[in-house]
Design a protein around this motif. Sequence first.
Motif, PDB file in Angstrom:
ATOM      1  N   GLU A 129       0.824  -1.212   0.000  1.00 25.65           N
ATOM      2  CA  GLU A 129       0.000   0.000   0.000  1.00 25.65           C
ATOM      3  C   GLU A 129       0.858   1.263   0.000  1.00 25.65           C
ATOM      4  OE1 GLU A 129      -3.972   1.719   2.314  1.00 25.65           O
ATOM      5  OE2 GLU A 129      -2.905  -0.055   3.063  1.00 25.65           O
ATOM      6  N   GLU A 130       1.934   1.274   0.784  1.00 20.96           N
ATOM      7  CA  GLU A 130       2.788   2.468   0.818  1.00 20.96           C
ATOM      8  C   GLU A 130       3.420   2.716  -0.540  1.00 20.96           C
ATOM      9  OE1 GLU A 130       6.969   3.938   2.892  1.00 20.96           O
ATOM     10  OE2 GLU A 130       5.707   2.493   3.947  1.00 20.96           O
ATOM     11  N   ALA A 131       3.920   1.669  -1.191  1.00 21.16           N
ATOM     12  CA  ALA A 131       4.555   1.829  -2.491  1.00 21.16           C
ATOM     13  C   ALA A 131       3.555   2.289  -3.547  1.00 21.16           C
ATOM     14  CB  ALA A 131       5.206   0.520  -2.913  1.00 21.16           C
ATOM     15  N   VAL A 132       2.371   1.671  -3.551  1.00 20.04           N
ATOM     16  CA  VAL A 132       1.363   2.015  -4.565  1.00 20.04           C
ATOM     17  C   VAL A 132       0.893   3.454  -4.386  1.00 20.04           C
ATOM     18  CG1 VAL A 132      -0.960   1.500  -5.374  1.00 20.04           C
ATOM     19  CG2 VAL A 132       0.619  -0.371  -4.894  1.00 20.04           C
ATOM     20  N   LYS A 133       0.566   3.838  -3.152  1.00 16.98           N
ATOM     21  CA  LYS A 133       0.050   5.190  -2.922  1.00 16.98           C
ATOM     22  C   LYS A 133       1.142   6.246  -3.102  1.00 16.98           C
ATOM     23  CE  LYS A 133      -3.995   4.220  -0.114  1.00 16.98           C
ATOM     24  NZ  LYS A 133      -4.782   4.557   1.104  1.00 16.98           N
ATOM     25  N   SER A 134       2.379   5.909  -2.792  1.00 17.80           N
ATOM     26  CA  SER A 134       3.459   6.882  -3.007  1.00 17.80           C
ATOM     27  C   SER A 134       3.671   7.145  -4.494  1.00 17.80           C
ATOM     28  CB  SER A 134       4.748   6.376  -2.366  1.00 17.80           C
ATOM     29  OG  SER A 134       4.620   6.265  -0.962  1.00 17.80           O
ATOM     30  N   ILE A 135       3.582   6.098  -5.316  1.00 20.33           N
ATOM     31  CA  ILE A 135       3.723   6.281  -6.760  1.00 20.33           C
ATOM     32  C   ILE A 135       2.549   7.087  -7.309  1.00 20.33           C
ATOM     33  CG2 ILE A 135       3.698   5.061  -8.970  1.00 20.33           C
ATOM     34  CD1 ILE A 135       5.320   2.847  -7.657  1.00 20.33           C
ATOM     35  N   ILE A 136       1.339   6.775  -6.871  1.00 23.01           N
ATOM     36  CA  ILE A 136       0.167   7.537  -7.328  1.00 23.01           C
ATOM     37  C   ILE A 136       0.281   9.001  -6.918  1.00 23.01           C
ATOM     38  CG2 ILE A 136      -2.327   7.784  -7.039  1.00 23.01           C
ATOM     39  CD1 ILE A 136      -2.522   4.762  -6.805  1.00 23.01           C
ATOM     40  N   TYR A 137       0.799   9.256  -5.730  1.00 24.81           N
ATOM     41  CA  TYR A 137       0.922  10.616  -5.204  1.00 24.81           C
ATOM     42  C   TYR A 137       2.008  11.406  -5.942  1.00 24.81           C
ATOM     43  CZ  TYR A 137       1.711  14.357  -1.782  1.00 24.81           C
ATOM     44  OH  TYR A 137       1.870  15.584  -1.163  1.00 24.81           O
ATOM     45  N   ALA A 138       3.134  10.746  -6.255  1.00 27.32           N
ATOM     46  CA  ALA A 138       4.287  11.476  -6.792  1.00 27.32           C
ATOM     47  C   ALA A 138       4.331  11.515  -8.308  1.00 27.32           C
ATOM     48  CB  ALA A 138       5.579  10.832  -6.265  1.00 27.32           C
ATOM     49  N   ALA A 139       3.683  10.581  -8.987  1.00 23.52           N
ATOM     50  CA  ALA A 139       3.823  10.490 -10.451  1.00 23.52           C
ATOM     51  C   ALA A 139       3.431  11.769 -11.183  1.00 23.52           C
ATOM     52  CB  ALA A 139       3.017   9.295 -10.966  1.00 23.52           C
ATOM     53  N   PRO A 140       2.308  12.432 -10.844  1.00 23.92           N
ATOM     54  CA  PRO A 140       1.958  13.658 -11.589  1.00 23.92           C
ATOM     55  C   PRO A 140       2.939  14.798 -11.365  1.00 23.92           C
ATOM     56  CG  PRO A 140       0.060  12.774 -10.388  1.00 23.92           C
ATOM     57  CD  PRO A 140       1.257  12.069  -9.875  1.00 23.92           C
ATOM     58  N   LYS A 141       3.760  14.730 -10.321  1.00 24.56           N
ATOM     59  CA  LYS A 141       4.678  15.824  -9.993  1.00 24.56           C
ATOM     60  C   LYS A 141       6.085  15.566 -10.525  1.00 24.56           C
ATOM     61  CE  LYS A 141       2.075  16.666  -5.725  1.00 24.56           C
ATOM     62  NZ  LYS A 141       1.111  15.598  -5.926  1.00 24.56           N
ATOM     63  N   THR A 142       6.252  14.540 -11.336  1.00 21.70           N
ATOM     64  CA  THR A 142       7.561  14.227 -11.906  1.00 21.70           C
ATOM     65  C   THR A 142       7.492  14.324 -13.427  1.00 21.70           C
ATOM     66  OG1 THR A 142       7.098  11.848 -12.075  1.00 21.70           O
ATOM     67  CG2 THR A 142       8.042  12.637 -10.003  1.00 21.70           C
ATOM     68  N   GLU A 143       8.674  14.233 -14.063  1.00 23.94           N
ATOM     69  CA  GLU A 143       8.762  14.299 -15.522  1.00 23.94           C
ATOM     70  C   GLU A 143       8.808  12.918 -16.161  1.00 23.94           C
ATOM     71  OE1 GLU A 143      12.587  15.492 -17.052  1.00 23.94           O
ATOM     72  OE2 GLU A 143      13.478  15.318 -15.057  1.00 23.94           O
ATOM     73  N   ILE A 144       8.646  11.871 -15.367  1.00 20.46           N
ATOM     74  CA  ILE A 144       8.766  10.507 -15.875  1.00 20.46           C
ATOM     75  C   ILE A 144       7.416  10.079 -16.448  1.00 20.46           C
ATOM     76  CG2 ILE A 144       9.546   8.186 -15.327  1.00 20.46           C
ATOM     77  CD1 ILE A 144      11.628  10.362 -14.876  1.00 20.46           C
ATOM     78  N   ARG A 145       7.323  10.007 -17.772  1.00 22.37           N
ATOM     79  CA  ARG A 145       6.056   9.631 -18.404  1.00 22.37           C
ATOM     80  C   ARG A 145       5.699   8.178 -18.113  1.00 22.37           C
ATOM     81  NH1 ARG A 145       6.505  12.381 -24.463  1.00 22.37           N
ATOM     82  NH2 ARG A 145       6.674  14.559 -23.751  1.00 22.37           N
TER      83      ARG A 145
END
Length: 300
Positions: free
Chosen positions: A96-112
Amino acid sequence: MPPSATVITKLKVQLKLSIARLRMVQQRDETMGKTQRRAMAQLLEVGKVDSARIRVENIIRSDITNELHEILELYCELLLARAGLLEAPTCDPGLEEAVKSIIYAAPKTEIRELQQVRALLAEKFGKEFVLSAMENTENKVSEKVVKKLSVAPPREELVQGYLEEIARAYGVEWPKRPKDLGDPPEFVDDDFDDSPSGGQAQKVSEPPIPADSKAAQEREDLSRATPPRSLGPNNPLHVNPPSPSTDNPRPKVTLNSLELKPSKKMVDAGIAKKNDDKKDGKGEGTSVEDLAARFAALKR
């Protein structure tokens, strides 16, 4: 309804692509960081301290982003290693921590590729799960990820520490230290002291220790003991200093307020051992135990 095998397959592919992209971006940022640090050293050398203080914030922000990418890379490797748990209809507590951290951070990064991973996770777990991750209502998002995505300016202590480390790394004398005025006098006369020494330092004699006492026996045993001739890499006493980061740009290992530094022999032995490990193919695994150890190191 459980996700189809197609979603899990796409997710695995995008996780692999995200890991490769994150590693490439980290290498690019490290190369750019070296050039920026060299420019900061030149500014400090010519005395343009105010300009250096402003520009060094870009280096600090780049380092913070680089550390964020490293954390997200570990989370992607964890999901890839435990891909079998993603087939469950609900999110496993261990992921859960890994999944929610990726969902939280993905829009704020440049990694498509990371944004594609986020879209697949949203398709798998639903809109309510994504909203909970974005708002962090259950505090499941990693605190390190939230902190490194903060837009707050760096602390003055961190800016000063970065400038001092850059100056030291490139051999620039900064900050300017006052010239040495010489050693102070060893003794200072005290006209108000009534001691017979006349203001001179005197050695305080200790009471004699009986020869048959326990303290005398312990002192004799200590005098006979011989210390180890060398502390090599095979010695059981071995301390690895932490890696520098934006939270601690100058990590040190101290013992009784004394900084411990490895000798040249120990450094050469560590480099040789690292090269041997690379030849043997060690350090390339992505097992769950390796990932757990790397997560533990990041949370320190």
